[in-house]
Design an enzyme around this catalytic site. Structure first.
Site, PDB file in Angstrom:
ATOM      1  CG  HIS A 126      -1.648   1.147   1.197  1.00  0.00           C
ATOM      2  ND1 HIS A 126      -3.514   0.988   1.530  1.00  0.00           N
ATOM      3  CD2 HIS A 126      -1.678   2.880   0.728  1.00  0.00           C
ATOM      4  CE1 HIS A 126      -3.599   2.115   1.468  1.00  0.00           C
ATOM      5  NE2 HIS A 126      -2.983   3.012   0.880  1.00  0.00           N
TER       6      HIS A 126
ATOM      7  CG  HIS B 192      -0.538   7.263  -1.633  1.00  0.00           C
ATOM      8  ND1 HIS B 192      -2.211   7.288  -1.820  1.00  0.00           N
ATOM      9  CD2 HIS B 192      -0.848   6.341   0.586  1.00  0.00           C
ATOM     10  CE1 HIS B 192      -2.634   6.287  -1.128  1.00  0.00           C
ATOM     11  NE2 HIS B 192      -2.183   6.441   0.501  1.00  0.00           N
TER      12      HIS B 192
ATOM     13  CE  LYS C  97      -8.002   2.262  -0.854  1.00  0.00           C
ATOM     14  NZ  LYS C  97      -7.088   3.669  -0.342  1.00  0.00           N
TER      15      LYS C  97
ATOM     16  CG  HIS D 253      -9.958   5.119   3.197  1.00  0.00           C
ATOM     17  ND1 HIS D 253      -9.093   5.523   3.569  1.00  0.00           N
ATOM     18  CD2 HIS D 253     -10.506   5.661   4.259  1.00  0.00           C
ATOM     19  CE1 HIS D 253      -8.793   6.289   4.593  1.00  0.00           C
ATOM     20  NE2 HIS D 253      -9.945   6.308   4.858  1.00  0.00           N
TER      21      HIS D 253
ATOM     22  CG  HIS E 277      -4.714   2.333   6.033  1.00  0.00           C
ATOM     23  ND1 HIS E 277      -5.569   2.516   6.054  1.00  0.00           N
ATOM     24  CD2 HIS E 277      -4.840   3.284   4.785  1.00  0.00           C
ATOM     25  CE1 HIS E 277      -6.699   2.816   5.386  1.00  0.00           C
ATOM     26  NE2 HIS E 277      -6.160   3.433   4.036  1.00  0.00           N
TER      27      HIS E 277
ATOM     28  CG  ASP F  27      -1.250   5.167   4.400  1.00  0.00           C
ATOM     29  OD1 ASP F  27      -1.587   5.347   2.920  1.00  0.00           O
ATOM     30  OD2 ASP F  27      -2.700   4.919   4.850  1.00  0.00           O
TER      31      ASP F  27
HETATM   32  O1  DOR Z   1      -3.390   9.843   5.758  1.00  0.00           O
HETATM   33  C1  DOR Z   1      -3.208   9.458   4.809  1.00  0.00           C
HETATM   34  N1  DOR Z   1      -2.940   9.869   2.980  1.00  0.00           N
HETATM   35  N2  DOR Z   1      -4.746   8.393   4.367  1.00  0.00           N
HETATM   36  C2  DOR Z   1      -5.387   8.205   2.898  1.00  0.00           C
HETATM   37  O2  DOR Z   1      -5.950   7.560   2.803  1.00  0.00           O
HETATM   38  C3  DOR Z   1      -4.312   8.735   1.528  1.00  0.00           C
HETATM   39  C4  DOR Z   1      -3.076   9.347   1.726  1.00  0.00           C
HETATM   40  C5  DOR Z   1      -3.057  10.706   1.167  1.00  0.00           C
HETATM   41  O3  DOR Z   1      -2.888   9.802  -0.474  1.00  0.00           O
HETATM   42  O4  DOR Z   1      -2.392  11.310   1.264  1.00  0.00           O
HETATM   43 ZN    ZN Z   2      -3.801   4.951   1.726  1.00  0.00          ZN
END
Ligand code: DOR
Ligand code: ZN
Length: 342
Positions: A13, A15, A99, A136, A174, A246
């Site tokens: 997971h 970004h 997702k 989520h 998460h 995450d």
């Molecule tokens: O804290 C987070 N940041 N939770 C999420 O679900 C998205 C993520 C983000 O993309 O910044």
């Molecule tokens: Zn995330």
């Protein structure tokens, strides 16, 4: 223990963002992980198979030369996603999951799903094709306390979803509560990822001596009893729980603001942070399977064959790293950490 050799882990997971931000953060992940499930919450989101292919190409182009990394792509589910899109995505081999963001739940979720039942035709196709659904798992009702949103999601949305689609393969992403741990343990065809911040910190950290925006992520940190439940699950040797950082990069300016963004950046030192957490309960022997075996097993992919080494060595997490217009603050910046990847 002074040295730890592990099969190279994957991040289930992550970004990565796009453009300059992607170029800034990707080398950190590539240094530690062989593969990652890449989140689709770009602006605009990765909604189609064609979007996913184009985004994958941009990620591949940002990999530092001579390094190997495999991005595993995901599609962002909307009210309008069609079963045909899922079929095309599955056939592509590049897209490994879909997702679900409840509309308005978190960063770039405004295109998310307004009512989970609207997606039942898509879920039917996903169940048939064995395409995992990544959740989520938070409700967005303003009336629900921010600390209860995961628990209420499980009760109101997830239990009915599992009754409608018992064979749908689900990852509750998460997880932050004992409620989530118990639900995953009690049901079939469901697994969960756990982040380093939810293993290492409870909600007191958000207010330690003042407000600390770099510990703010969604789902938000919870009470100590929940952290203990997550630590127990992660170190239990149960293959339903595996690594997903995450890591969610936001610039310092956008975090240190009157309305700061949600997300902790851990790509710099994720595996070391997990090692700290596992060592805190004397469970380093369980780290390799959590980090490197159970994820690929769930996604029906081969385990990595390369290895990495962690050395017992104290170092200080930097206060800031270069990012875009302003720097980025890694999780636990300024604190000492006692494992280091060689
Ligand atoms: O804290 C987070 N940041 N939770 C999420 O679900 C998205 C993520 C983000 O993309 O910044
Ligand atoms: Zn995330």
């Amino acid at each position: 223990m002074q040295k730890l050799t592990l099969t190279r882990p994957d991040d289930w997971h992550l970004h990565l963002r796009d453009g300059a931000a992607l170029k800034a953060v990707l080398p950190h992940t590539v240094r530690q992980f062989a593969r990652a499930i890449v989140m689709p919450n770009l602006k605009p989101p990765v909604r189609s198979f064609a979007d996913a292919v184009a985004y994958r190409d941009r990620i591949m182009a940002a990999i530092p030369s001579g390094k190997h990394f495999e991005p595993l792509m995901t599609l962002y589910l909307t009210d309008n996603t069609s079963p045909e899109e899922i079929i095309a995505a599955k056939a592509s081999q590049f897209v490994k999951a879909v997702k679900y963001y409840p509309a308005g739940a978190t960063t770039n979720s405004e295109f998310g799903v307004t009512d989970i039942r609207r997606c039942d035709r898509v879920f039917e196709t996903m169940e048939e094709l064995e395409m995992p659904l990544l959740l989520h798992g938070e409700v967005t009702d303003r009336d629900v306390d921010v600390f209860d949103r995961e628990k209420v999601f499980i009760k109101q949305q997830l239990i009915p979803l599992k009754l409608r689609f018992p064979k749908l393969r689900v990852v509750l992403e998460h997880i932050t509560t004992s409620d989530a741990v118990n639900f995953v343990l009690a049901n079939n065809n469901i697994a969960a990822t756990i982040t380093p911040q939810h293993l290492l910190f409870n909600r007191n950290m958000l207010f330690k001596g003042g407000i600390r925006p770099h510990f703010y992520c969604l789902p938000i940190l919870k009470r100590e009893k929940h952290r203990q439940a997550l630590l127990q699950a992660a170190t239990s040797g149960n293959p339903k729980f595996f690594l997903g950082t995450d890591s969610a990069p936001h610039s310092r300016d956008s975090k240190e603001s009157s309305c700061g963004c949600a997300g902790c950046f851990s790509a710099l030192h994720a595996i070391e942070l997990y090692a700290e957490a596992f060592e805190s309960v004397d469970a380093l022997d369980k780290l390799e399977a959590f980090a490197s075996f159970y994820g690929p097993d769930f996604y029906q992919l081969p385990r990595n064959t390369e290895q990495i080494t962690l050395i017992k060595k104290t170092w200080r997490i930097p206060n800031e790293l270069p990012f875009i217009e302003s720097g980025i603050v890694p999780l636990g910046a300024g604190n000492e950490i006692t494992w280091q990847m060689a």
